[in-house]
Design a protein around this motif. Sequence first.
Motif, PDB file in Angstrom:
ATOM      1  N   GLY A  55       0.841  -1.197   0.000  1.00 21.48           N
ATOM      2  CA  GLY A  55       0.000   0.000   0.000  1.00 21.48           C
ATOM      3  C   GLY A  55       0.872   1.241   0.000  1.00 21.48           C
ATOM      4  N   ALA A  80       6.038   5.804   0.705  1.00 20.64           N
ATOM      5  CA  ALA A  80       6.177   7.028   1.522  1.00 20.64           C
ATOM      6  C   ALA A  80       7.624   7.511   1.540  1.00 20.64           C
ATOM      7  CB  ALA A  80       5.679   6.766   2.943  1.00 20.64           C
ATOM      8  N   GLU A  81       8.583   6.586   1.653  1.00 20.76           N
ATOM      9  CA  GLU A  81       9.994   7.010   1.728  1.00 20.76           C
ATOM     10  C   GLU A  81      10.559   7.345   0.349  1.00 20.76           C
ATOM     11  OE1 GLU A  81       9.880   3.680   4.412  1.00 20.76           O
ATOM     12  OE2 GLU A  81      11.770   4.406   5.245  1.00 20.76           O
ATOM     13  N   THR A 123       0.951   9.174   1.655  1.00 25.44           N
ATOM     14  CA  THR A 123      -0.030   8.112   1.871  1.00 25.44           C
ATOM     15  C   THR A 123      -1.405   8.784   1.870  1.00 25.44           C
ATOM     16  OG1 THR A 123       0.022   8.390   4.260  1.00 25.44           O
ATOM     17  CG2 THR A 123       1.651   6.866   3.307  1.00 25.44           C
ATOM     18  N   TRP A 126      -5.847  12.416   1.866  1.00 25.71           N
ATOM     19  CA  TRP A 126      -7.239  12.682   2.248  1.00 25.71           C
ATOM     20  C   TRP A 126      -7.336  13.742   3.344  1.00 25.71           C
ATOM     21  CZ3 TRP A 126      -8.405  11.551  -2.049  1.00 25.71           C
ATOM     22  CH2 TRP A 126      -8.442  10.289  -2.630  1.00 25.71           C
ATOM     23  N   GLN A 155      -1.898  -1.848  -4.077  1.00 23.16           N
ATOM     24  CA  GLN A 155      -3.006  -0.901  -4.151  1.00 23.16           C
ATOM     25  C   GLN A 155      -2.507   0.428  -4.737  1.00 23.16           C
ATOM     26  OE1 GLN A 155      -5.648  -1.195  -0.326  1.00 23.16           O
ATOM     27  NE2 GLN A 155      -3.594  -1.942   0.212  1.00 23.16           N
ATOM     28  N   LEU A 192      -5.055  -1.380   5.642  1.00 22.25           N
ATOM     29  CA  LEU A 192      -6.058  -2.471   5.573  1.00 22.25           C
ATOM     30  C   LEU A 192      -7.454  -1.946   5.903  1.00 22.25           C
ATOM     31  CD1 LEU A 192      -3.961  -5.314   7.276  1.00 22.25           C
ATOM     32  CD2 LEU A 192      -4.553  -5.165   4.834  1.00 22.25           C
ATOM     33  N   VAL A 210      -9.415  -0.411   3.298  1.00 19.71           N
ATOM     34  CA  VAL A 210     -10.228  -0.294   2.091  1.00 19.71           C
ATOM     35  C   VAL A 210     -10.508  -1.687   1.531  1.00 19.71           C
ATOM     36  CG1 VAL A 210     -10.257   0.581  -0.274  1.00 19.71           C
ATOM     37  CG2 VAL A 210      -9.414   2.012   1.584  1.00 19.71           C
ATOM     38  N   VAL A 215       4.783  -5.384   7.638  1.00 16.72           N
ATOM     39  CA  VAL A 215       5.798  -4.332   7.864  1.00 16.72           C
ATOM     40  C   VAL A 215       5.082  -2.991   7.833  1.00 16.72           C
ATOM     41  CG1 VAL A 215       7.922  -3.253   7.037  1.00 16.72           C
ATOM     42  CG2 VAL A 215       7.564  -5.732   6.716  1.00 16.72           C
ATOM     43  N   LYS A 221       8.326  -1.378  11.652  1.00 15.00           N
ATOM     44  CA  LYS A 221       9.366  -0.499  11.098  1.00 15.00           C
ATOM     45  C   LYS A 221       8.878   0.124   9.791  1.00 15.00           C
ATOM     46  CE  LYS A 221      13.205  -3.143  13.057  1.00 15.00           C
ATOM     47  NZ  LYS A 221      14.496  -3.826  12.803  1.00 15.00           N
TER      48      LYS A 221
END
Length: 231
Positions: free
Chosen positions: A9, A14-15, A20, A28, A86, A172, A174, A193, A209
């Motif tokens: 996801g 992100a990194e 997100t 959002w 996703q 988790l 959607v 993770v 992590k």
Amino acid sequence: MKKCVALTGAGISAESGLQTFRDSDGLWEGWRIEDVCTPEAFARQPQVVIDFYNERRRKAAAAEPNAAHKALAELEKYYDVQIITQNVDNLHERAGSSKVLHLHGELDKLRSTADETDIMPWNGDQKPSDCDRYGNPLRPHIVWFGEAVPLMDKAARMVCGADIVMVVGTSLQVYPAASLLHYARSDASVYLVDPKPNLNGVRAEVLAKKAAEGVPQLVGELIAAARREQG
Ligand code: APR
């Protein structure tokens, strides 16, 4: 080779600098789903929706795969790896993963509003005047809220067949994507993770992590196990 499915996801990207959805600085927070991520929004205000995806397409194109994406690509040397993501960015592909299923569509594709099978690569900005070969307007090749997830059955079969299931960077929340975990076999090893894991009753070994640290660590352990089995 053992089969490994990675359910990813927004957290895995992100990194790489991509937002997100539901973290404090998530997409959002700045946009309402009903304004940019439903077929009704596209019918009501196509320019707003097109601009939203143009901006995300530009950001995704400027992003680079991170150590988590690269570790999953490396894992293919030892396991039959299937990514089920996703995410609509192409960072898994650009990291070298060869089997990637996008449950919620892809930013670098558009499709005809008249024929959902008429899908075309698209790397620049979309304009409202862009049309298919018959003059029908185009739309982002994205699964919007309220729309069917055409690849869900295929994804569920992949999870059923997995010896190892990794869940990386998804809240988790959607569905139906979040229900994929329930297809994991009872004898499958399941790993999660996420720096803020929310198990939702899921049976998993948790690495609390960030992906760029946790995924390479987990991949290293899986590669060592494969090497031991190979003798
Ligand atoms: N590494 C790993 N996980 C991270 C990181 C990180 N660096 N940063 C955040 N996360 C985790 C968060 O803790 C959260 O569990 O990533 C998850 C992000 O959750 P969401 O923002 O809800 O993203 P996702 O689960 O992918 O959303 C699913 O919702 O809006 C729809 O279609 C959209 O595909 C999206 C779907």
